[in-house]
Design a protein around this motif. Structure first.
Motif, PDB file in Angstrom:
ATOM      1  N   UNK A 235       0.892  -0.999  -0.313  1.00  0.00           N
ATOM      2  CA  UNK A 235       0.362  -0.076   0.218  1.00  0.00           C
ATOM      3  C   UNK A 235       0.806   1.274  -0.088  1.00  0.00           C
ATOM      4  N   UNK A 236       1.111   2.147  -1.339  1.00  0.00           N
ATOM      5  CA  UNK A 236       1.345   2.905  -1.097  1.00  0.00           C
ATOM      6  C   UNK A 236       2.814   3.045  -1.674  1.00  0.00           C
ATOM      7  N   UNK A 479      15.123   2.267   1.092  1.00  0.00           N
ATOM      8  CA  UNK A 479      13.591   1.812   0.254  1.00  0.00           C
ATOM      9  C   UNK A 479      14.120   0.812  -1.111  1.00  0.00           C
ATOM     10  N   UNK A 480      15.011   1.958  -1.179  1.00  0.00           N
ATOM     11  CA  UNK A 480      15.786   1.575  -2.868  1.00  0.00           C
ATOM     12  C   UNK A 480      16.407   0.025  -2.585  1.00  0.00           C
ATOM     13  N   UNK A 481      16.896  -0.578  -0.939  1.00  0.00           N
ATOM     14  CA  UNK A 481      17.213  -1.653  -0.980  1.00  0.00           C
ATOM     15  C   UNK A 481      16.089  -2.953  -0.873  1.00  0.00           C
ATOM     16  N   UNK A 482      14.364  -1.969  -0.341  1.00  0.00           N
ATOM     17  CA  UNK A 482      13.451  -3.142  -0.596  1.00  0.00           C
ATOM     18  C   UNK A 482      12.951  -3.155  -2.010  1.00  0.00           C
ATOM     19  N   UNK A 483      12.704  -1.866  -3.195  1.00  0.00           N
ATOM     20  CA  UNK A 483      12.817  -2.369  -4.296  1.00  0.00           C
ATOM     21  C   UNK A 483      13.658  -2.892  -5.056  1.00  0.00           C
ATOM     22  N   UNK A 484      14.763  -2.980  -5.138  1.00  0.00           N
ATOM     23  CA  UNK A 484      15.669  -3.488  -5.075  1.00  0.00           C
ATOM     24  C   UNK A 484      15.527  -5.573  -5.145  1.00  0.00           C
TER      25      UNK A 484
ATOM     26  N   UNK B 203       4.026   6.681  14.254  1.00  0.00           N
ATOM     27  CA  UNK B 203       3.943   7.349  13.217  1.00  0.00           C
ATOM     28  C   UNK B 203       5.309   7.705  12.819  1.00  0.00           C
ATOM     29  N   UNK B 204       6.221   7.498  13.423  1.00  0.00           N
ATOM     30  CA  UNK B 204       7.784   7.456  12.997  1.00  0.00           C
ATOM     31  C   UNK B 204       8.194   6.326  13.553  1.00  0.00           C
ATOM     32  N   UNK B 228       7.914   4.332   0.389  1.00  0.00           N
ATOM     33  CA  UNK B 228       7.042   3.092   1.103  1.00  0.00           C
ATOM     34  C   UNK B 228       6.861   2.998   2.300  1.00  0.00           C
ATOM     35  N   UNK B 229       6.261   2.058   3.409  1.00  0.00           N
ATOM     36  CA  UNK B 229       5.450   3.135   4.659  1.00  0.00           C
ATOM     37  C   UNK B 229       6.775   1.899   5.391  1.00  0.00           C
ATOM     38  N   UNK B 230       7.758   2.816   5.442  1.00  0.00           N
ATOM     39  CA  UNK B 230       9.411   2.083   6.435  1.00  0.00           C
ATOM     40  C   UNK B 230       8.767   1.756   7.211  1.00  0.00           C
ATOM     41  N   UNK B 231       7.909   2.497   8.816  1.00  0.00           N
ATOM     42  CA  UNK B 231       7.420   2.360   9.870  1.00  0.00           C
ATOM     43  C   UNK B 231       6.586   1.187   9.693  1.00  0.00           C
ATOM     44  N   UNK B 232       5.820   0.972   9.391  1.00  0.00           N
ATOM     45  CA  UNK B 232       5.248  -0.444   8.689  1.00  0.00           C
ATOM     46  C   UNK B 232       5.119  -1.437   8.289  1.00  0.00           C
TER      47      UNK B 232
END
Lengths: 503, 503
Positions: A235-236, A479-484, B203-204, B228-232
């Protein structure tokens, strides 16, 4: 791991680290050669049937952008995908992705086409997958308060189907938005103050990953602590981590009673104080929206509603409850607080027609700005941001002041309950740079106030460079690590949300 | 990417695929050699000060497990970490992780020590990081309805600090739980029916990743669609993806009025029908809990409350609102529904002392079972699962029937509002295998009902093998792909939640 073995190239190497910086990211190697695309176009009809594959220019153009984008799009200058695919099942999407993965073809997902930050612009060309033919309610589990739907169903159509059962799906973004895109953007709307956002209303997703692997993120329990929350990971993520082909949605019981109240205030600060007092008294409102005086004037000028409105900062409240007594009581409590905060008129309606009429002003905010266009080439730039609750009056004042200085017509609409605000800027194309600067300063200011570059519209292509400013390089590298990890060839909505190649 | 260059070994190779299967996962290579640990133990005091490093056996033992674990733990048989570290700042945690990453030392995070599925058991030995000395409220932003805290603060202590401001933090797991662990487990409690779970109230996060990189997942806006929702991603990851060193929490306004009602029913089905009718009428209850007749009897027998309870299936309702009128009205609506569903007594209390007395039965469920132990070596196994709402009576009946057949004493407590149930099994150590089988059949059944192996306790070591059954191999492989992205050497709470080595 579908397709893993069929990719010819050698395994990539990876730094031993928890994050991945842009400069360590291997160069993206899509294959957009005519042969590769022609060969792929021989494979697609076998998977979908020829009627679900289109290379018509008109089709390519409607999938390339729209006038409502913040992104500067025109029919003439549009970058086009090479082909539009209309799958009807999860398995078909999986087969399509296997082809695209093997051929290193970039893929852009498309559902309602209502996103505004460039989310479905095929800026790297390639394949567009349109989920419009996957638009069914698959399963309605009335007593579990959930349903399973395909990504191409619109939230308004879904709610029409649910109404007979006394149920509804709370997230209410722009009309036309479909579940697939709503998951992608992590959207919300006016109901977020009471019900939360898309993240709170999706139980599970069926997702096709870049290599064609199909995963289901959860089962149907309303609550689970079982493993990483893959549902919320997608999501997102704006179609950059996987393609949603089915969603299990939580549903809410439609409140038996509803009422709307509207109240005008001499200043924005008075309106904000009223809201703060309502919240700090623990009074449950279902929604609270603010429209500034410019917006109220444009609603009057456009004559889109039957009523004549005071052109002042205006709060719109929604109240819901299990019966009339509760709703009336909440409205009375709020009425007395607005009065103490210099509210000058408090109109209340619980009758359905009347309350829809009151709420219609809020609903018509965007359309009234569009109606103010003097030339067909005038644009309306809608964008959003969010700040901690107490800073909302500050950011709105900042933006209003800045818009006034810019000489553009611009209004502000805010979801006061969660600190989210929208600016609607009207401008002729030649003044785009002025609008851009206004938006830029507003987003910068929101970030400076510990807020965010976007509360509900997403990042798309437009807001990528704010991400690092908002969260720091390390978080974006994570985030880029997740994307990859999920999309090692970077074929899914590539280079959106997070930059994957140096600009 | 801190530490990236200092790791001597060559880059790992990675299959080109979106997921990672267990069998393709490279062998874990921790270095637990005496020299490596001795050398590390020379580095730690320089970072923390010698007073924050402990190798005392008593310390190692208290960090190795507890009697309340589902996991079969005894002081004598416990596997111990080699050293306990007590950092006081995020930067210290980062420095510690750089050392552990470089030396390939496995790390187990520890906060309240109240998790029950083996989350903090150091089954691979190595380093334990205890966050108990990071227990401050860093910042309270009253008008933003948020606060910033360190991971070692307990939720009850936090709420004591917030009470003076008319605020509270809704997630209410077992007493003693601390924010760090609550993030890890993605916990909830009785307030989840109205307020949602941990995922809705963070939140963070400031997180230290495996290689020492520090990231902040969000700013403080209550809503964001930025990236990306890194928090979650980190909530519910049980310390396997990163270590939380600071959390920004959403706060709620303490409802001005509150009331509790208790009602008994001849059967479980009647109680379930009453709840269904309450929900489908859109009546907002703040909490609704069910205790079965075994549980009610054990509350009577243990004499932990002053009242004498009917030993029948019992519903506990909580009502909240902005004033007495609303709360009374909601309670009246619910009272009339329970009556129609054969509820035989409806006791209501709005006075604080009286309502705490009523609610105390629910609060004492676990303690009353512990009080029933006949021998000090008797155990109470607490575990949980969740099913779609309508299946809750089915799973409870199934479990009760199964417990009866097993000959063990076992009670059931359920969060009826979200389909989450707990079983509390009392058994002497020699009958552990019988308890294990009961739990196994119950979890299996919940999964078969499209539910989950755990609603709020997490996976830990105990429930890993249910994950694939619940979600399928592909989803677990996708989780492994994420794990590998953030923790390529698999040093963080290694082999928990998701298996990272063949058992």
């Amino acid at each position: 791991m579908a397709g893993a073995l069929s990719v010819s190239s050698q395994p990539t190497t990876r730094q031993l680290a928890s994050t991945q910086s842009l400069f360590d990211t291997p160069e993206i190697q899509h294959d957009l050669s005519a042969t590769n695309i022609q060969d792929a176009c021989k494979e697609f009809p076998a998977i979908l049937g020829p009627e679900n594959v289109s290379t018509e220019r008109a089709d390519l153009v409607t999938h390339s952008g729209s006038d409502y984008q913040s992104y500067a799009w025109t029919e003439e200058s549009a970058i086009l995908s090479q082909v539009i695919l209309y799958p009807e099942t999860t398995e078909q999407v999986s087969e399509l992705m296997k082809v695209c993965f093997q051929r290193r073809l970039p893929v852009t997902p498309y559902s309602g086409g209502t996103s505004i930050e460039g989310q479905y612009i095929p800026h790297l060309q390639g394949i567009c997958i349109d989920f419009g033919r996957m638009n069914n309610i698959v399963e309605l589990n009335k007593y579990d308060l959930d349903c399973v739907v395909q990504p191409g169903i619109g939230w308004m159509d879904l709610n029409e189907g649910l109404a007979a059962h006394g149920l509804f799906f709370p997230p209410d973004p722009g009309p036309g938005a479909m579940i697939g895109g709503m998951v992608g953007t992590g959207c919300s709307g006016t109901n977020a103050a009471a019900y939360g956002t898309m993240k709170d209303w999706v139980l599970s997703l069926t997702v096709v990953l870049a290599d064609g692997t199909i995963i289901e993120t959860r089962q149907r329990a309303r609550k689970s602590s079982a493993g990483y929350d893959l549902t919320k990971t997608f999501i997102g993520s704006e179609g950059t981590l996987g393609l949603v082909t089915e969603a299990t949605l939580k549903l809410a019981v439609k409140p038996p009673c509803e009422a709307v109240a509207v109240c005008t205030f001499p200043t924005l600060r008075d309106a904000a104080s009223a809201v703060r007092e309502v919240l700090s008294n623990g009074i449950q409102v279902a929604a609270v929206e603010i429209l500034d005086e410019v917006q109220m004037k444009s609603i009057n000028d456009s004559a889109l509603t039957r009523l004549e409105w005071k052109e002042e900062p205006t709060l719109f409240f929604k109240f819901t409850g299990s019966d009339e007594l509760i709703v009336q009581h909440l409205a009375k409590q709020v009425g007395s607080i607005t009065k103490q905060n210099h509210g000058t008129a408090y109109i209340f309606a619980s009758d359905e027609t009347e309350r829809n009429e009151l709420w219609s002003a809020r609903k018509n905010a965007l359309w009234s700005m569009l109606a103010m266009r003097k030339s067909p080439t005038d644009k309306v730039w809608t964008t959003d941001g969010a700040v901690p609750l107490s800073r909302l009056p500050d950011i709105i004042e900042f933006a209003k002041d800045d818009i006034e200085k810019s000489g553009l017509l611009g209004s502000i609409v805010g979801h006061v309950g969660d600190g989210n605000f929208h600016t609607l800027l009207l401008f002729p194309e030649e003044k785009r740079h002025i609008a851009e600067e206004v938006v830029h300063r507003m987003v910068d200011k929101a970030i400076e106030m510990k807020g965010t570059a976007t509360g509900e519209h997403g990042i798309g292509l437009e807001k990528r460079d704010y991400l690092e400013k908002e969260l720091g390089k390390e978080a974006v590298d994570a985030m880029r690590s997740m994307k990859n990890a999920f999309d090692p060839l970077c074929i899914l909505n590539c280079d959106k949300v997070i930059r994957m190649q140096v600009a």
